[in-house]
Design a protein around this motif. Structure first.
Motif: not given
Length: 247
Positions: A1-11, A25-27, A33-35, A43-48
């Motif tokens: 399963a995809v693990v969403s990151t927890q950092s808010t740095g750069g956002l 989209l990040d999920e 994503e970085c700012e 953008i239409k992106l299929k999740s892993l």
């Protein structure tokens, strides 16, 4: 399963109306994503997770949680891959298609035992670069599933061969949708990946540019990735299909 990151740095703070779209989209990407890289338009992106859930195509890898922005990380387990060169003699516009069909025919039964081999994901294309970052050639690979690791059927096509990854390897990646069809976009994404990794202080092997494909082009939401292999803390580059040099 995809693990969403927890950092808010750069956002930066965003309006609530846009936050849901970006979080979705990040999920799908598998990382935050970085700012400076943000561009969510069309953008239409299929999740892993949607690709790998309830099937056995992705059992040779696992998610590695990463808190930095701009890239995700996963571990590929040691094992055997089947590969074929991407040949310029097949034509600039047809060479990747020709390589794909050689591998597809192999898993479809074009082998010594006429055995069908289940397909795994992703299919990867490794472009090898010299110290001046000049392309030296490309090889396309498929990971052999667990049942065929010890005794895979021999290829009948001389351009199809086996390659071993004797060690597990961590790979850093960025995910793309249908925009991956553009060579310019792929180059930009490799540059973004390198920038994000350098910013996060990650060591990586830059001389194999790996592109991975998960979906059938032109059908529904897409997922492709650009990848670099991690370099271990001792400075060693593991001899895997993602990082070893080819002649």
């Amino acid at each position: 399963a995809v693990v969403s990151t927890q950092s808010t740095g750069g956002l930066l703070p965003i309006a609530a109306a846009g936050r849901g779209n970006r979080e979705n989209l990040d999920e799908a990407r598998g990382y935050q994503e970085c700012e400076e890289f943000k561009n969510t338009k069309n953008i239409k992106l299929k999740s892993l997770d949607s690709i790998c859930h309830k099937n056995k195509k992705c059992l040779h890898m696992e998610v590695v949680e990463e808190k930095a922005c701009g890239f995700g990380a996963r571990k590929y387990f040691a094992g055997k891959w089947v590969g074929t060169p991407v040949l310029n003699s097949d034509g600039r516009d047809k060479k990747f298609e020709a390589a794909f069909w050689r591998l597809y025919k192999y898993i479809g039964g074009a082998n010594a035992k006429k055995t069908k081999v289940p397909m795994t994901l992703p299919m990867v294309s490794n472009t090898y670069l010299n110290e001046n970052f000049t392309e030296q050639g490309t090889v396309m690979y498929l990971r052999l599933p667990a049942a065929f690791q010890n005794n895979p059927p021999k290829p009948t096509d001389q351009l199809v061969f086996f390659d071993d990854s004797p060690e597990d390897v961590i790979v850093y990646y960025r995910a793309l949708g249908k925009e991956a069809k553009s060579e310019d976009v792929l180059k930009q994404e490799f540059e973004k990946l390198a920038t994000a990794l350098n910013k996060a202080g990650k060591k990586f092997y830059p001389y194999v540019a790996v592109a991975g494909g998960y979906t059938m082009p032109g059908i529904g939401a897409q997922r492709s990735e650009v990848m670099f292999a991690a370099i271990e803390n001792d400075g060693r580059s593991p001899g895997t299909v993602f990082s070893k040099k080819r002649s």
